[in-house]
Design a protein around this motif. Structure first.
Motif, PDB file in Angstrom:
ATOM      1  N   GLU A 196     -11.909   1.745   7.617  1.00  0.00           N
ATOM      2  CA  GLU A 196     -10.492   2.101   7.679  1.00  0.00           C
ATOM      3  C   GLU A 196      -9.615   0.857   7.587  1.00  0.00           C
ATOM      4  O   GLU A 196      -9.862  -0.141   8.256  1.00  0.00           O
ATOM      5  CB  GLU A 196     -10.185   2.860   8.973  1.00  0.00           C
ATOM      6  CG  GLU A 196     -10.805   4.248   9.028  1.00  0.00           C
ATOM      7  CD  GLU A 196     -10.294   5.044  10.218  1.00  0.00           C
ATOM      8  OE1 GLU A 196      -9.348   4.573  10.876  1.00  0.00           O
ATOM      9  OE2 GLU A 196     -10.837   6.132  10.479  1.00  0.00           O
ATOM     10  N   GLY A 199      -6.918   4.156   2.410  1.00  0.00           N
ATOM     11  CA  GLY A 199      -7.278   4.400   3.803  1.00  0.00           C
ATOM     12  C   GLY A 199      -8.634   3.873   4.205  1.00  0.00           C
ATOM     13  O   GLY A 199      -8.803   3.341   5.297  1.00  0.00           O
ATOM     14  N   HIS A 200      -9.634   4.040   3.361  1.00  0.00           N
ATOM     15  CA  HIS A 200     -10.995   3.580   3.670  1.00  0.00           C
ATOM     16  C   HIS A 200     -11.441   2.568   2.608  1.00  0.00           C
ATOM     17  O   HIS A 200     -12.424   2.765   1.902  1.00  0.00           O
ATOM     18  CB  HIS A 200     -11.968   4.760   3.735  1.00  0.00           C
ATOM     19  CG  HIS A 200     -11.716   5.676   4.877  1.00  0.00           C
ATOM     20  ND1 HIS A 200     -10.748   6.668   4.837  1.00  0.00           N
ATOM     21  CD2 HIS A 200     -12.264   5.736   6.127  1.00  0.00           C
ATOM     22  CE1 HIS A 200     -10.731   7.302   5.997  1.00  0.00           C
ATOM     23  NE2 HIS A 200     -11.633   6.770   6.794  1.00  0.00           N
TER      24      HIS A 200
END
Length: 473
Positions: free
Chosen positions: A324, A338-339
Motif C-alpha cells: 500500500e 494504491g498498491h
C-alpha cells in the motif's frame, strides 16, 4: 563534431543499450556535447550525475519512440512502409537514434534551427538534413512527406508563430500523410494560473534553451478547442484529428492529424508506459541488499506485471507491486497507485561492488520503464544520498514552517505594539488637550477673581454672612 566523453566505454551505457535498442550491435549511442536535451537532463539532477543523466536521456528517447511507434503501426503498419519521414525540431537525435534502427536512413529527414544539430545527424546517423528557420514563411521545402513528427516543438512556440508553423507542417503532408505533434495542455498549468480567452498562453520566462531568444522559444499552453479550431481552419474542415492525453512521456498531449477526413481512430489502442522509482537500497544485518520502491501503470484495467532486478544483464529477482502507498494515491490522484509499493532482497554474496544493477518495471502492454541502472556500490551510495537529501529538505521545510510561524507571531506582536503605540499617542494627545483646557480654565478663573465684579461679590458674600450671624444672635 565533439561528442560526450562519458558515453564511450561506459558500462552503464552499454548495459542500457542492451535493453533499449532493437539492435544493440548497430545502435549509435554518441551524444553531441551541445545536445541541449542531455544538458537539460543533467541540470535537472541535484547531484549533476552524468551517468544518471545518460540513463534519463536514453530512456526518455526510447519512451518517446515507443509512443510514436504505436501510432505509426496503427496507421501505416510499420515504419518500413513509410517512404518519407520528417523529424521536425529534431535537436541532436535523442529520438533519431531509435528511428534509424526501424527504417532506412535515405527515407528520413532531420530538420532543426540549429545547423550544427542537423550536421551532427546527417554525419552521424546518415539521414537527410534541412536547416530550419526562425520565421515559418522562410522555411521553403518542396518535398512532401508520409509522416511529419514535431515532438515538444509547439509546446514552446509563441502565438505569432504557432499557427503559421502548424499550417506549414500540415501542408508538407502527402494526401494520405500523418502529422504527429505534442503540446502542453492547459491542465499542466500551475494552480491559479488562468488560461487566456483565446486558448493559448505563452510565457517567455521558462525555456529549455540558452541560445534562442525566449520571445521566440518559451513555454506554451493550449486548450483542445484551440487546436481543433486551428486544424479545422488550416485544413478547411477536411482533416481528421485525434487527441492522446499525456501521450508523450506521460506529460505532453499528442495530436494525430491526417488529411483523410473519414479516418477511423477507434483501432488506435494507445498504451502508456509504466512509471517507477527506487526509494531505498540498504544492507540488512544479515548481509542482504534490500531494495524498495514503487511502480504504477495508468492504463485502464492495466497494471505493472513485474519489477525485474537484473545484475550484469541476468534476471536474478522479480516481484509484483503490492504494498500500500497512500502517498502515491494522493500524488497521482489515482486509485491505481494504491498498491504500487514493491521490495526485494539480493544476497550480497552473489554480487560485487562493480556489478551493474538494472531495475525495470513492465506493464501488461509489455512496455517498460527503466527505474535504475547503476553499479552496486553507487546504487547504495546514491540512494543513501537521496534519503539524506530528502531528510535534510524535510528538516529545512520544517524549519521554514517554524520560521514562517515565528515570523507570523513577530508580525502579530509588531502589529499589537503598533496598535498600542497608536493608542498611547492618542492618549497623549488627549492628555495634552486636557492640560491645555486646564491651563486655559485656570487663567480664566484667575481673571475672574481679579475682576471688580468678583471683588464686589466677595464683599457681598462676606456682608451676607455677617448679617446672618447677627440675626441668629
Amino acid at each position: 563534431m565533439k561528442v560526450n566523453c562519458f558515453v564511450e566505454k561506459n558500462p552503464i551505457v552499454e548495459t542500457l543499450i542492451q535493453h533499449l535498442a532493437r539492435s544493440p550491435q548497430t545502435f549509435q549511442p554518441h551524444i553531441a556535447v551541445a545536445d541541449e536535451m542531455f544538458l537539460y537532463q543533467l541540470d535537472e539532477l541535484d547531484d549533476r550525475n552524468f551517468d544518471q543523466a545518460l540513463v534519463n536521456y536514453y530512456s526518455l528517447g526510447r519512451t518517446l519512440f515507443d509512443s510514436i511507434q504505436q501510432i505509426i503501426n496503427w496507421y501505416f503498419g510499420s515504419f518500413e512502409r513509410i517512404s518519407s519521414f520528417l523529424d521536425f525540431a529534431c535537436g541532436y537525435g535523442r529520438f533519431m537514434r531509435f528511428l534509424v534502427q526501424e527504417m532506412p536512413t535515405e527515407k528520413i529527414w532531420a530538420s532543426d534551427i540549429y545547423a550544427e544539430a542537423v550536421k551532427f545527424q546527417t554525419e552521424y546517423f546518415g539521414v537527410h538534413g534541412i536547416v530550419s528557420t526562425r520565421n515559418p514563411e522562410d522555411y521553403q521545402v518542396e518535398q512532401k512527406f508520409d509522416c511529419v513528427y514535431a515532438g515538444s516543438f509547439f509546446s514552446h512556440m509563441p502565438p505569432r508563430t504557432f499557427s503559421l508553423w502548424m499550417q506549414k507542417l500540415y501542408h508538407l503532408l502527402n494526401s494520405q500523410g500523418l502529422l504527429i505533434f505534442s503540446v502542453l495542455d492547459e491542465t499542466t498549468l500551475l494552480p491559479f494560473t488562468p488560461m487566456s480567452a483565446d486558448g493559448i498562453l505563452f510565457s517567455s520566462k521558462d525555456s529549455e534553451t540558452q541560445l534562442l531568444d525566449r520571445n521566440d522559444y518559451g513555454t506554451t499552453y493550449v486548450t483542445e478547442t484551440f487546436i481543433r479550431e486551428l486544424i479545422d481552419k488550416i485544413s478547411q474542415n477536411r482533416a481528421a484529428i485525434y487527441r492522446i492525453k499525456k501521450g508523450l512521456g506521460n506529460y505532453q498531449d499528442l495530436y494525430v492529424v491526417t488529411p483523410q477526413p473519414n479516418q477511423d481512430f477507434t483501432r488506435l489502442n494507445f498504451k502508456y508506459h509504466p512509471e517507477g522509482y527506487l526509494d531505498h537500497c540498504n544492507v540488512t544485518p544479515t548481509g542482504e541488499i534490500q531494495l524498495a520502491g514503487w511502480a504504477i501503470d495508468s492504463n485502464p484495467n492495466g497494471c505493472v506485471e513485474m519489477v525485474q532486478i537484473l545484475v550484469n544483464n541476468e534476471v536474478i529477482h522479480q516481484c509484483q507491486p503490492s504494498k500500500e502507498r497512500p502517498d502515491l494515491v494522493e500524488y497521482f490522484q489515482s486509485s491505481q497507485a494504491g498498491h504500487s509499493g514493491w521490495s526485494c532482497s539480493i544476497n550480497s554474496g552473489t554480487v560485487t561492488p562493480p556489478d551493474i544493477v538494472l531495475i525495470k518495471a513492465i506493464n501488461t502492454a509489455k512496455l517498460e520503464w527503466i527505474i535504475a541502472v547503476e553499479t552496486v556500490k553507487n546504487l547504495m551510495f546514491r540512494t543513501r544520498w537521496r534519503e539524506e537529501l530528502a531528510t535534510t529538505r524535510s528538516q529545512l521545510k520544517q524549519r521554514e514552517t517554524q520560521l514562517e510561524k515565528t515570523q507570523s507571531q513577530l508580525e502579530f506582536a509588531e502589529l499589537t505594539l503598533a496598535q498600542a503605540r497608536d493608542k498611547l499617542t492618542k492618549l497623549e494627545t488627549e492628555l495634552g488637550s486636557c492640560q491645555f483646557f486646564l491651563e486655559q480654565s485656570t487663567h480664566e478663573i484667575q481673571a475672574i477673581k481679579s475682576s471688580k465684579f468678583w471683588k464686589i461679590r466677595i464683599q457681598w458674600v462676606q456682608l451676607r454672612q455677617a448679617l446672618e450671624r447677627f440675626v441668629k444672635k
